[in-house]
Design a protein around this motif. Structure first.
Motif, PDB file in Angstrom:
ATOM      1  N   GLU A 211       0.860  -1.237   0.040  1.00  0.00           N
ATOM      2  CA  GLU A 211      -0.010   0.056   0.090  1.00  0.00           C
ATOM      3  C   GLU A 211       0.734   1.330   0.217  1.00  0.00           C
ATOM      4  OE1 GLU A 211      -3.442   2.431   2.695  1.00  0.00           O
ATOM      5  OE2 GLU A 211      -2.738   0.146   3.144  1.00  0.00           O
ATOM      6  N   ASP A 212       1.879   1.356   0.854  1.00  0.00           N
ATOM      7  CA  ASP A 212       2.620   2.658   0.801  1.00  0.00           C
ATOM      8  C   ASP A 212       3.385   2.837  -0.382  1.00  0.00           C
ATOM      9  OD1 ASP A 212       4.203   0.490   1.285  1.00  0.00           O
ATOM     10  OD2 ASP A 212       5.381   0.996   3.161  1.00  0.00           O
ATOM     11  N   GLU A 213       3.965   1.643  -1.129  1.00  0.00           N
ATOM     12  CA  GLU A 213       4.531   2.101  -2.291  1.00  0.00           C
ATOM     13  C   GLU A 213       3.589   2.316  -3.362  1.00  0.00           C
ATOM     14  OE1 GLU A 213       7.441  -1.111  -3.578  1.00  0.00           O
ATOM     15  OE2 GLU A 213       7.885  -1.584  -1.455  1.00  0.00           O
ATOM     16  N   LEU A 214       2.566   1.803  -3.396  1.00  0.00           N
ATOM     17  CA  LEU A 214       1.388   2.185  -4.463  1.00  0.00           C
ATOM     18  C   LEU A 214       1.104   3.825  -4.339  1.00  0.00           C
ATOM     19  CD1 LEU A 214      -0.188   1.249  -6.787  1.00  0.00           C
ATOM     20  CD2 LEU A 214      -2.107   0.443  -5.331  1.00  0.00           C
ATOM     21  N   LYS A 215       0.914   4.166  -3.115  1.00  0.00           N
ATOM     22  CA  LYS A 215       0.417   5.478  -2.833  1.00  0.00           C
ATOM     23  C   LYS A 215       1.522   6.310  -3.416  1.00  0.00           C
ATOM     24  CE  LYS A 215      -2.691   4.807   1.135  1.00  0.00           C
ATOM     25  NZ  LYS A 215      -3.037   5.186   2.542  1.00  0.00           N
ATOM     26  N   ASP A 216       2.832   6.140  -3.046  1.00  0.00           N
ATOM     27  CA  ASP A 216       3.968   6.739  -3.784  1.00  0.00           C
ATOM     28  C   ASP A 216       3.966   6.971  -4.890  1.00  0.00           C
ATOM     29  OD1 ASP A 216       4.965   7.684  -1.362  1.00  0.00           O
ATOM     30  OD2 ASP A 216       6.596   6.203  -1.309  1.00  0.00           O
ATOM     31  N   LEU A 217       3.656   5.714  -5.797  1.00  0.00           N
ATOM     32  CA  LEU A 217       3.692   5.777  -7.433  1.00  0.00           C
ATOM     33  C   LEU A 217       2.382   6.423  -7.797  1.00  0.00           C
ATOM     34  CD1 LEU A 217       4.193   1.791  -8.048  1.00  0.00           C
ATOM     35  CD2 LEU A 217       5.943   3.972  -8.593  1.00  0.00           C
ATOM     36  N   ILE A 218       1.396   6.470  -7.355  1.00  0.00           N
ATOM     37  CA  ILE A 218       0.131   7.261  -7.588  1.00  0.00           C
ATOM     38  C   ILE A 218       0.512   8.900  -7.687  1.00  0.00           C
ATOM     39  CG2 ILE A 218      -2.140   7.810  -7.158  1.00  0.00           C
ATOM     40  CD1 ILE A 218      -2.404   4.975  -6.713  1.00  0.00           C
ATOM     41  N   SER A 219       0.949   9.155  -6.685  1.00  0.00           N
ATOM     42  CA  SER A 219       1.210  10.622  -6.253  1.00  0.00           C
ATOM     43  C   SER A 219       2.590  11.010  -7.248  1.00  0.00           C
ATOM     44  CB  SER A 219       2.066  10.546  -4.940  1.00  0.00           C
ATOM     45  OG  SER A 219       0.878  10.646  -3.889  1.00  0.00           O
ATOM     46  N   TYR A 220       3.157  10.278  -7.331  1.00  0.00           N
ATOM     47  CA  TYR A 220       4.275  10.726  -8.483  1.00  0.00           C
ATOM     48  C   TYR A 220       3.839  10.614  -9.908  1.00  0.00           C
ATOM     49  CZ  TYR A 220       8.485  10.219 -11.409  1.00  0.00           C
ATOM     50  OH  TYR A 220       9.190  10.434 -12.702  1.00  0.00           O
ATOM     51  N   TRP A 221       2.800   9.616 -10.223  1.00  0.00           N
ATOM     52  CA  TRP A 221       2.285   9.552 -11.699  1.00  0.00           C
ATOM     53  C   TRP A 221       1.506  10.988 -11.891  1.00  0.00           C
ATOM     54  CZ3 TRP A 221       0.426   3.993 -10.671  1.00  0.00           C
ATOM     55  CH2 TRP A 221       1.711   3.161 -11.161  1.00  0.00           C
ATOM     56  N   ASN A 222       0.919  11.474 -10.946  1.00  0.00           N
ATOM     57  CA  ASN A 222      -0.079  12.569 -10.890  1.00  0.00           C
ATOM     58  C   ASN A 222       0.774  13.880 -11.036  1.00  0.00           C
ATOM     59  OD1 ASN A 222      -2.481  11.225 -11.407  1.00  0.00           O
ATOM     60  ND2 ASN A 222      -2.635  10.816  -9.308  1.00  0.00           N
ATOM     61  N   THR A 223       2.170  13.864 -10.941  1.00  0.00           N
ATOM     62  CA  THR A 223       2.761  15.129 -10.709  1.00  0.00           C
ATOM     63  C   THR A 223       2.819  15.722 -12.329  1.00  0.00           C
ATOM     64  OG1 THR A 223       4.897  14.060 -10.986  1.00  0.00           O
ATOM     65  CG2 THR A 223       4.139  14.527  -8.999  1.00  0.00           C
ATOM     66  N   SER A 224       3.220  17.065 -12.479  1.00  0.00           N
ATOM     67  CA  SER A 224       3.295  17.484 -13.827  1.00  0.00           C
ATOM     68  C   SER A 224       4.317  16.974 -14.666  1.00  0.00           C
ATOM     69  CB  SER A 224       3.170  19.161 -13.797  1.00  0.00           C
ATOM     70  OG  SER A 224       1.876  19.542 -13.170  1.00  0.00           O
ATOM     71  N   PRO A 225       5.505  17.093 -13.859  1.00  0.00           N
ATOM     72  CA  PRO A 225       6.825  16.611 -14.748  1.00  0.00           C
ATOM     73  C   PRO A 225       6.586  15.130 -15.170  1.00  0.00           C
ATOM     74  CG  PRO A 225       7.422  17.779 -12.735  1.00  0.00           C
ATOM     75  CD  PRO A 225       5.973  17.568 -12.529  1.00  0.00           C
ATOM     76  N   ALA A 226       6.257  14.381 -14.206  1.00  0.00           N
ATOM     77  CA  ALA A 226       6.160  12.950 -14.744  1.00  0.00           C
ATOM     78  C   ALA A 226       4.892  12.688 -15.861  1.00  0.00           C
ATOM     79  CB  ALA A 226       5.501  11.991 -13.406  1.00  0.00           C
ATOM     80  N   LYS A 227       3.744  13.434 -15.788  1.00  0.00           N
ATOM     81  CA  LYS A 227       2.807  13.590 -16.950  1.00  0.00           C
ATOM     82  C   LYS A 227       3.584  13.926 -18.282  1.00  0.00           C
ATOM     83  CE  LYS A 227      -1.009  14.132 -14.134  1.00  0.00           C
ATOM     84  NZ  LYS A 227      -2.423  15.060 -13.782  1.00  0.00           N
ATOM     85  N   GLU A 228       4.262  14.984 -18.174  1.00  0.00           N
ATOM     86  CA  GLU A 228       5.104  15.580 -19.377  1.00  0.00           C
ATOM     87  C   GLU A 228       5.975  14.494 -19.981  1.00  0.00           C
ATOM     88  OE1 GLU A 228       4.188  18.261 -21.164  1.00  0.00           O
ATOM     89  OE2 GLU A 228       2.643  18.358 -19.716  1.00  0.00           O
ATOM     90  N   GLN A 229       6.752  13.911 -19.163  1.00  0.00           N
ATOM     91  CA  GLN A 229       7.676  12.822 -19.501  1.00  0.00           C
ATOM     92  C   GLN A 229       7.064  11.778 -20.060  1.00  0.00           C
ATOM     93  OE1 GLN A 229      11.128  13.369 -19.347  1.00  0.00           O
ATOM     94  NE2 GLN A 229      11.309  11.790 -20.633  1.00  0.00           N
TER      95      GLN A 229
END
Length: 297
Positions: A211-229
């Motif tokens: 659970e803690d890793e998945l929450k970290d991943l989802i938070s990262y995927w939703n950042t603007s730099p991650a979306k642009e890349q």
């Protein structure tokens, strides 16, 4: 704690929060991320100090070095593609259960790449490394990039418990796990986006990822730099239309095979390796066109 170590997604998220807070008071403050000095400009974006220090987001590609491209449609065919049954994930429980006495020896070429003693042994090693990439104890998913993952030594030591590999093979082993790790994160992201689109829960993902890793991943995927890349990587991936059809086999194994088949035991030419690596089975369907490949041949 592991999840706040340098290079982790938690550390990245904390950095982004500080950037947002600093937007109201523009400055060119210098921060440390992953042990490397970086600058924040007036817009709150991280400026790379050196190219090699850039934080590399999750790459939106599959491991083309070890997996056959998806087979979904026949070029020029009017018939609807047949739905293909897929087996479950490879687990290689027999290899994980090996003792030190049962280890398989691996032969390397001059570049430290496995070529034997048999093609099956090389494929088994490659698939075994893929299972390690999906084991969070060895390859935790909430890190921005592979160099930040702190378990490289543990992975190498565990692989040596199951295979007899010369020290020169360490780089290849870790790079193979890296490619599989990135491909696995891409698969998880696709599952997440499909769940969001359908409005369904994330129970299937929680079965695969802590659970803690998945929450970290989802938070990262939703950042603007991650979306642009992600968009950039997706566009680049769509340009690839000349894929090999070797499945989990490597180019090193193919070159070794062709050399052994040659009467004079000569190294195969690049042209021959190219042709042999792109042979298509007429009974199978392929996603990409065969036109460019034929033209290159």
């Amino acid at each position: 704690m592991r999840f706040c170590s340098l290079g982790s997604l938690s550390a990245y998220r904390n950095l982004r929060k500080k950037q947002v807070q600093n937007i109201e008071h523009p400055s060119n403050d210098e921060v440390e991320y992953g042990g490397q000095p970086m600058s924040i400009n007036a817009s709150g974006m991280v400026l790379e100090r050196e190219a090699e220090n850039e934080v590399q987001p999750m790459i939106e590609t599959h491991n083309v070095a070890h997996e056959r491209e998806s087979e979904t449609m026949i070029e020029g065919s009017s018939e609807a593609p047949k739905i293909k049954k897929h087996r479950g994930p490879t687990k290689k429980t027999d290899i994980h259960a090996r003792t030190m006495e049962e280890r398989t020896p691996i032969i390397l070429n001059c570049y430290g790449q496995p070529i034997g003693p048999t093609r099956k042994d090389v494929k088994d090693l490659s698939r075994f490394l893929g299972t390690i990439a999906q084991t969070t104890e060895f390859a935790p998913l909430n890190y921005v990039n592979w160099p930040s993952v702190p378990t490289h030594d543990q992975i190498w030591e565990y692989v040596l418990e199951k295979f007899m590999i010369p020290p020169e093979g360490r780089s290849w082993v870790l790079e193979t796990v890296n490619l599989s790790w990135r491909g696995y994160k891409s698969k998880l992201k696709k599952m997440y986006l499909e769940a969001v689109e359908k409005g369904s829960n994330l129970d299937e993902l929680y079965e695969l990822v802590p659970e803690d890793e998945l929450k970290d991943l989802i938070s990262y995927w939703n950042t603007s730099p991650a979306k642009e890349q992600s968009k950039k990587n997706k566009r680049n991936r769509e340009k690839l239309d000349d894929m090999h059809t070797m499945g989990p086999s490597s180019y090193a194994a193919l070159r070794h095979k062709l050399k052994q088949e040659d009467p004079n035991k000569q190294e195969p030419s690049k042209a021959k390796v190219y042709r042999e690596s792109r042979i298509r089975n007429p009974k199978k369907t392929y996603k990409t066109s065969y036109g460019n490949t034929k033209a290159n041949m």
